[in-house]
Design an enzyme around this catalytic site. Structure first.
Site, PDB file in Angstrom:
ATOM      1  N   ALA A  10       0.815  -1.209   0.000  1.00 52.41           N
ATOM      2  CA  ALA A  10       0.000   0.000   0.000  1.00 52.41           C
ATOM      3  C   ALA A  10       0.848   1.257   0.000  1.00 52.41           C
ATOM      4  O   ALA A  10       0.415   2.310  -0.462  1.00 52.41           O
ATOM      5  CB  ALA A  10      -0.932   0.007   1.206  1.00 52.41           C
ATOM      6  N   SER A  12       4.435   1.243  -0.984  1.00 54.65           N
ATOM      7  CA  SER A  12       5.561   1.243  -1.940  1.00 54.65           C
ATOM      8  C   SER A  12       5.557  -0.046  -2.748  1.00 54.65           C
ATOM      9  O   SER A  12       5.007  -1.057  -2.333  1.00 54.65           O
ATOM     10  CB  SER A  12       6.889   1.349  -1.190  1.00 54.65           C
ATOM     11  OG  SER A  12       7.041   0.217  -0.352  1.00 54.65           O
ATOM     12  N   ARG A  14       8.101  -2.615  -5.341  1.00 55.86           N
ATOM     13  CA  ARG A  14       9.497  -2.897  -5.657  1.00 55.86           C
ATOM     14  C   ARG A  14       9.576  -4.084  -6.607  1.00 55.86           C
ATOM     15  O   ARG A  14       8.697  -4.939  -6.611  1.00 55.86           O
ATOM     16  CB  ARG A  14      10.343  -3.134  -4.402  1.00 55.86           C
ATOM     17  CG  ARG A  14      10.113  -4.415  -3.636  1.00 55.86           C
ATOM     18  CD  ARG A  14       8.883  -4.404  -2.826  1.00 55.86           C
ATOM     19  NE  ARG A  14       9.044  -3.680  -1.564  1.00 55.86           N
ATOM     20  CZ  ARG A  14       7.987  -3.183  -0.890  1.00 55.86           C
ATOM     21  NH1 ARG A  14       6.770  -3.262  -1.375  1.00 55.86           N
ATOM     22  NH2 ARG A  14       8.172  -2.576   0.244  1.00 55.86           N
ATOM     23  N   ALA A  78      -4.608  -6.423  -0.916  1.00 54.41           N
ATOM     24  CA  ALA A  78      -5.776  -7.268  -1.182  1.00 54.41           C
ATOM     25  C   ALA A  78      -6.996  -6.445  -1.588  1.00 54.41           C
ATOM     26  O   ALA A  78      -6.913  -5.235  -1.773  1.00 54.41           O
ATOM     27  CB  ALA A  78      -6.094  -8.056   0.099  1.00 54.41           C
ATOM     28  N   HIS A 233      -1.765 -12.304  -3.055  1.00 54.07           N
ATOM     29  CA  HIS A 233      -2.014 -11.415  -1.907  1.00 54.07           C
ATOM     30  C   HIS A 233      -0.654 -11.256  -1.237  1.00 54.07           C
ATOM     31  O   HIS A 233      -0.036 -12.263  -0.858  1.00 54.07           O
ATOM     32  CB  HIS A 233      -3.042 -12.006  -0.944  1.00 54.07           C
ATOM     33  CG  HIS A 233      -3.279 -11.126   0.229  1.00 54.07           C
ATOM     34  ND1 HIS A 233      -3.816 -11.562   1.408  1.00 54.07           N
ATOM     35  CD2 HIS A 233      -3.049  -9.818   0.412  1.00 54.07           C
ATOM     36  CE1 HIS A 233      -3.890 -10.550   2.276  1.00 54.07           C
ATOM     37  NE2 HIS A 233      -3.429  -9.472   1.675  1.00 54.07           N
ATOM     38  N   ASP A 234      -0.196 -10.040  -1.083  1.00 52.45           N
ATOM     39  CA  ASP A 234       1.173  -9.850  -0.593  1.00 52.45           C
ATOM     40  C   ASP A 234       1.408 -10.563   0.732  1.00 52.45           C
ATOM     41  O   ASP A 234       2.494 -11.090   0.986  1.00 52.45           O
ATOM     42  CB  ASP A 234       1.549  -8.364  -0.517  1.00 52.45           C
ATOM     43  CG  ASP A 234       0.550  -7.501   0.227  1.00 52.45           C
ATOM     44  OD1 ASP A 234       0.689  -6.283   0.185  1.00 52.45           O
ATOM     45  OD2 ASP A 234      -0.379  -8.054   0.850  1.00 52.45           O
ATOM     46  N   THR A 235       0.375 -10.605   1.573  1.00 50.18           N
ATOM     47  CA  THR A 235       0.574 -11.281   2.863  1.00 50.18           C
ATOM     48  C   THR A 235       0.781 -12.785   2.680  1.00 50.18           C
ATOM     49  O   THR A 235       1.542 -13.408   3.425  1.00 50.18           O
ATOM     50  CB  THR A 235      -0.629 -11.014   3.782  1.00 50.18           C
ATOM     51  OG1 THR A 235      -0.853  -9.609   3.849  1.00 50.18           O
ATOM     52  CG2 THR A 235      -0.403 -11.540   5.179  1.00 50.18           C
ATOM     53  N   THR A 256       2.419  -1.676   5.876  1.00 52.27           N
ATOM     54  CA  THR A 256       1.362  -0.681   6.108  1.00 52.27           C
ATOM     55  C   THR A 256       0.370  -1.244   7.125  1.00 52.27           C
ATOM     56  O   THR A 256      -0.115  -0.558   8.006  1.00 52.27           O
ATOM     57  CB  THR A 256       0.668  -0.364   4.782  1.00 52.27           C
ATOM     58  OG1 THR A 256       1.664   0.152   3.881  1.00 52.27           O
ATOM     59  CG2 THR A 256      -0.447   0.639   4.949  1.00 52.27           C
ATOM     60  N   GLN A 301       2.967   6.171   9.026  1.00 49.42           N
ATOM     61  CA  GLN A 301       3.014   6.830   7.711  1.00 49.42           C
ATOM     62  C   GLN A 301       2.167   8.100   7.730  1.00 49.42           C
ATOM     63  O   GLN A 301       2.555   9.139   7.200  1.00 49.42           O
ATOM     64  CB  GLN A 301       2.501   5.860   6.632  1.00 49.42           C
ATOM     65  CG  GLN A 301       3.428   4.673   6.390  1.00 49.42           C
ATOM     66  CD  GLN A 301       2.769   3.534   5.617  1.00 49.42           C
ATOM     67  OE1 GLN A 301       1.665   3.691   5.085  1.00 49.42           O
ATOM     68  NE2 GLN A 301       3.411   2.377   5.579  1.00 49.42           N
TER      69      GLN A 301
HETATM   70  N1  LIG Z   1      14.523   1.599   9.178  1.00 54.37           N
HETATM   71  C1  LIG Z   1      13.260   1.550   9.597  1.00 54.37           C
HETATM   72  N2  LIG Z   1      12.964   1.826  10.892  1.00 54.37           N
HETATM   73  C2  LIG Z   1      11.676   1.785  11.336  1.00 54.37           C
HETATM   74  N3  LIG Z   1      10.622   1.479  10.560  1.00 54.37           N
HETATM   75  C3  LIG Z   1      10.883   1.187   9.253  1.00 54.37           C
HETATM   76  C4  LIG Z   1      12.187   1.212   8.707  1.00 54.37           C
HETATM   77  N4  LIG Z   1      12.093   0.878   7.387  1.00 54.37           N
HETATM   78  C5  LIG Z   1      10.772   0.673   7.131  1.00 54.37           C
HETATM   79  N5  LIG Z   1      10.066   0.861   8.252  1.00 54.37           N
HETATM   80  C6  LIG Z   1       8.607   0.714   8.398  1.00 54.37           C
HETATM   81  O1  LIG Z   1       8.145  -0.198   7.393  1.00 54.37           O
HETATM   82  C7  LIG Z   1       7.022   0.373   6.737  1.00 54.37           C
HETATM   83  C8  LIG Z   1       6.993  -0.071   5.289  1.00 54.37           C
HETATM   84  O2  LIG Z   1       6.973  -1.491   5.291  1.00 54.37           O
HETATM   85  P1  LIG Z   1       6.718  -2.247   3.898  1.00 54.37           P
HETATM   86  O3  LIG Z   1       6.695  -3.691   4.228  1.00 54.37           O
HETATM   87  O4  LIG Z   1       7.640  -1.740   2.860  1.00 54.37           O
HETATM   88  O5  LIG Z   1       5.247  -1.707   3.587  1.00 54.37           O
HETATM   89  P2  LIG Z   1       4.259  -1.997   2.351  1.00 54.37           P
HETATM   90  O6  LIG Z   1       4.627  -3.320   1.780  1.00 54.37           O
HETATM   91  O7  LIG Z   1       2.914  -1.957   2.998  1.00 54.37           O
HETATM   92  O8  LIG Z   1       4.424  -0.869   1.389  1.00 54.37           O
HETATM   93  C9  LIG Z   1       7.189   1.870   6.839  1.00 54.37           C
HETATM   94  O9  LIG Z   1       5.909   2.490   6.855  1.00 54.37           O
HETATM   95  C10 LIG Z   1       7.914   2.052   8.161  1.00 54.37           C
HETATM   96  O10 LIG Z   1       6.993   2.291   9.210  1.00 54.37           O
HETATM   97  C1  LIG Z   2      -6.601  -4.519   2.635  1.00 47.75           C
HETATM   98  C2  LIG Z   2      -5.847  -5.685   3.177  1.00 47.75           C
HETATM   99  O1  LIG Z   2      -6.191  -5.941   4.495  1.00 47.75           O
HETATM  100  C3  LIG Z   2      -4.383  -5.433   3.033  1.00 47.75           C
HETATM  101  O2  LIG Z   2      -4.082  -5.676   1.675  1.00 47.75           O
HETATM  102  C4  LIG Z   2      -3.522  -6.384   3.855  1.00 47.75           C
HETATM  103  O3  LIG Z   2      -4.066  -7.697   3.800  1.00 47.75           O
HETATM  104  C5  LIG Z   2      -2.169  -6.382   3.256  1.00 47.75           C
HETATM  105  O4  LIG Z   2      -1.759  -7.344   2.686  1.00 47.75           O
HETATM  106  C6  LIG Z   2      -1.371  -5.150   3.328  1.00 47.75           C
HETATM  107  O5  LIG Z   2      -0.058  -5.363   2.866  1.00 47.75           O
HETATM  108  P1  LIG Z   2       0.951  -4.152   2.986  1.00 47.75           P
HETATM  109  O6  LIG Z   2       2.238  -4.680   2.439  1.00 47.75           O
HETATM  110  O7  LIG Z   2       0.357  -3.027   2.165  1.00 47.75           O
HETATM  111  O8  LIG Z   2       1.004  -3.845   4.453  1.00 47.75           O
HETATM  112 MG   LIG Z   3       4.006  -5.178   1.817  1.00 47.38          MG
END
Ligand SMILES: Nc1ncnc2c1ncn2[C@@H]1O[C@H](COP(=O)(O)OP(=O)(O)O)[C@@H](O)[C@H]1O
Ligand SMILES: C[C@H](O)[C@H](O)[C@@H](O)C(=O)COP(=O)(O)O
Ligand SMILES: [Mg+2]
Length: 484
Positions: A10, A12, A14, A78, A233-235, A256, A301
């Site tokens: 949600a 970022s 990669r 998701a 689903h990323d999880t 997130t 965030q």
């Molecule tokens: N060096 C760090 N120290 C503390 N928190 C971090 C650090 N790097 C990332 N994070 C936390 O990880 C979160 C991002 O996690 P990530 O798994 O990349 O999220 P998503 O997959 O949901 O985009 C950031 O919002 C931040 O709170």
């Molecule tokens: C909306 C869902 O609850 C959400 O996608 C959650 O299941 C999830 O996988 C979030 O992944 P992030 O990597 O964005 O934290």
């Molecule tokens: Mg993620």
């Protein structure tokens, strides 16, 4: 063989390439891009075309680096979907799950089909933004026009290969799949006036999706690329990429969202699971992800977005370390924190309403968030053990949040469990592992997890005695969140 994991959370996205060499998984982040939703005329939308472009840019970078042929897999957050017409064109902007349109939809739907009946059918937690509720609010005319209703990763795969599928792990988050029937529930489809064939055939992770259609993107020099389904689903991919062994481990996918649970061979839908809103999302290899959604780093965030100072997340941790923790008790899992206008204000109002010290500085705000997330995680682990009868003696924290050593230690302290932190890119790693199993490079998930544990050192945090019970009791008293 080189594999490319496309992981879009949600906050970022990669593209990470990986290959096995000398008994280890070697990875390289090739492309990273921002994700997030924006409000337009009062509705929250993702920029799906931006995501397609960024994925293609990432694949072009793979070619530029000299990889002429790779496999690839896509995983994202998701529940959110794209409506596609007969010509394969998107029918509308993609609404983000934090949009307010489904604020009251659970009540509407459960007044027609009782809540317990839906839970017995699906085993899925009630979150206001589940696809079931989003589709209930969707424009009926548009829905009728849709040849395909595709979840975001399936839509991205469709754009890149031309093939439409419904990958099962992410499909389960819709709260439309019948666990017993292992397919869409007809009563729920009827409620939405949706035909079964508007959803593409259900496929499992690890199946060949098809080749990248380079001709769709003539302006890019792209590699030969065979797409496979993964835990889309990323999880599901994060859990596949968690090096847990034996029975007594739980995971916390910390991004997130914080997704805390266990990997189960069968769904668990007993009355306690229903009462405490635990979910049975489908995992890889026929497992179930018995977990709970906890408001995770979304809170930080949003705090960051609403503070005048521009701290990065590591700096927030340093500021929090200067502050006495557990100064106020806030249940961040309340809906008010799902998409508040200003998270900093929301936290302050909550503390005033409950006659608690109000955090003011970035360090006080970060400490408040981390202290309470640690307590919420601890309560969730206690509840998980009561519901499942499964004992947990170690918690694997993966995802970006696993970089937060302060929160890892607080989580160990409050839960009384050993915390094993990392890998932070477990989602991408789980995505890669599924591709390597499909390519015959790994025999199964167990071997994949062995490879992960040999490739990425974990950081261990042992619980310290820190008035755990008193703090949890004070949290429950101040927030009204009683144990089940
Ligand atoms: N060096 C760090 N120290 C503390 N928190 C971090 C650090 N790097 C990332 N994070 C936390 O990880 C979160 C991002 O996690 P990530 O798994 O990349 O999220 P998503 O997959 O949901 O985009 C950031 O919002 C931040 O709170
Ligand atoms: C909306 C869902 O609850 C959400 O996608 C959650 O299941 C999830 O996988 C979030 O992944 P992030 O990597 O964005 O934290
Ligand atoms: Mg993620």
């Amino acid at each position: 063989m080189t594999h490319a994991a496309i992981d879009i959370g949600a906050s970022s996205g990669r593209l990470i390439i990986g290959e096995m060499k000398d008994g280890k998984l070697h990875m390289k982040e090739v492309h990273r891009f921002a994700n997030g939703f924006t409000e337009k005329k009062g509705t929250a939308y993702w920029d799906i075309d931006h995501l397609v472009r960024e994925v293609v840019k990432g694949l072009a970078e793979v070619k530029r680096l000299g990889y002429a042929s790779v496999t690839a897999g896509i995983d994202t957050w998701a529940v959110d979907y794209v409506l596609v017409d007969e010509q394969g064109k998107r029918l509308q902007e993609v609404v983000a799950y934090r949009d307010s349109r489904t604020e009251h939809t659970i009540e509407k739907v459960t007044s027609i089909i009782p809540k317990n009946v839906i839970y017995e059918k699906t085993g899925i937690q009630f979150l206001p933004f589940n696809t079931l509720f989003q589709l209930y609010e969707e424009d009926k005319e548009l829905l009728q026009k849709a040849k395909h209703i595709l979840l975001v990763p399936d839509y991205l795969g469709f754009c890149l290969t031309g093939r439409a599928v419904t990958e099962a792990t992410n499909a389960s988050t819709m709260q439309l799949l019948n666990v017993a029937g292992q397919d869409f529930d007809q009563e729920l489809l009827d409620l939405l006036s949706i035909q079964r064939n508007q959803f593409a055939p259900l496929v499992g992770p690890g199946e060949k999706l098809g080749p990248l259609r380079k001709e769709t993107f003539p302006e890019y020099d792209l590699p030969d690329c065979e797409f496979y389904t993964v835990g889309s689903h990323d999880t599901a991919s994060a859990i596949a990429g968690t090096p847990g062994f034996g029975e007594e481990w739980a995971y916390l996918s910390s991004g997130t969202w914080s997704l805390l649970g266990i990997e189960s061979a069968a769904p668990i839908t007993n009355p306690l699971a229903y009462e405490d809103n635990y979910t049975n999302e489908w995992g890889v290899f026929g497992t179930y992800r018995f977990l709970k959604n906890i408001m995770g780093m979304w809170v930080m965030q949003e705090v960051r977005r609403h503070l005048p100072q521009d701290y990065n997340f590591a700096e927030f941790v340093e500021e929090a370390k200067k502050v006495e923790p557990y100064q106020q008790f806030v249940n961040f899992n309340e809906d008010r924190f799902l998409n508040s206008l200003n998270m900093v204000d929301e936290i302050k109002v909550y503390c005033r309403e409950t006659n608690q010290p109000v955090p003011e500085t970035p360090g006080e705000l970060a400490s408040c968030v981390y202290s309470n997330l640690a307590i919420i995680y601890a309560i969730a682990i206690n509840d998980l053990q009561k519901i499942t009868g499964h004992s947990v003696n170690r918690l694997h924290i993966v995802g970006g949040g696993s970089n937060n050593a302060l929160l890892n230690q607080m989580t160990a302290d409050m839960s009384g469990k050993a915390v094993l932190a990392g890998p932070s890119e477990a989602t991408a790693i789980g995505n890669l592992i599924m591709q390597m199993i499909a390519a015959g490079e790994l025999a199964d998930l167990e071997e994949g997890r062995q490879l992960i544990s040999h490739s990425f050192p974990l950081v261990s945090f042992q619980p310290a005695s820190v008035n755990r019970d008193e703090r949890i009791q004070e949290f429950q008293l101040k927030t009204g969140k009683q144990p089940i």
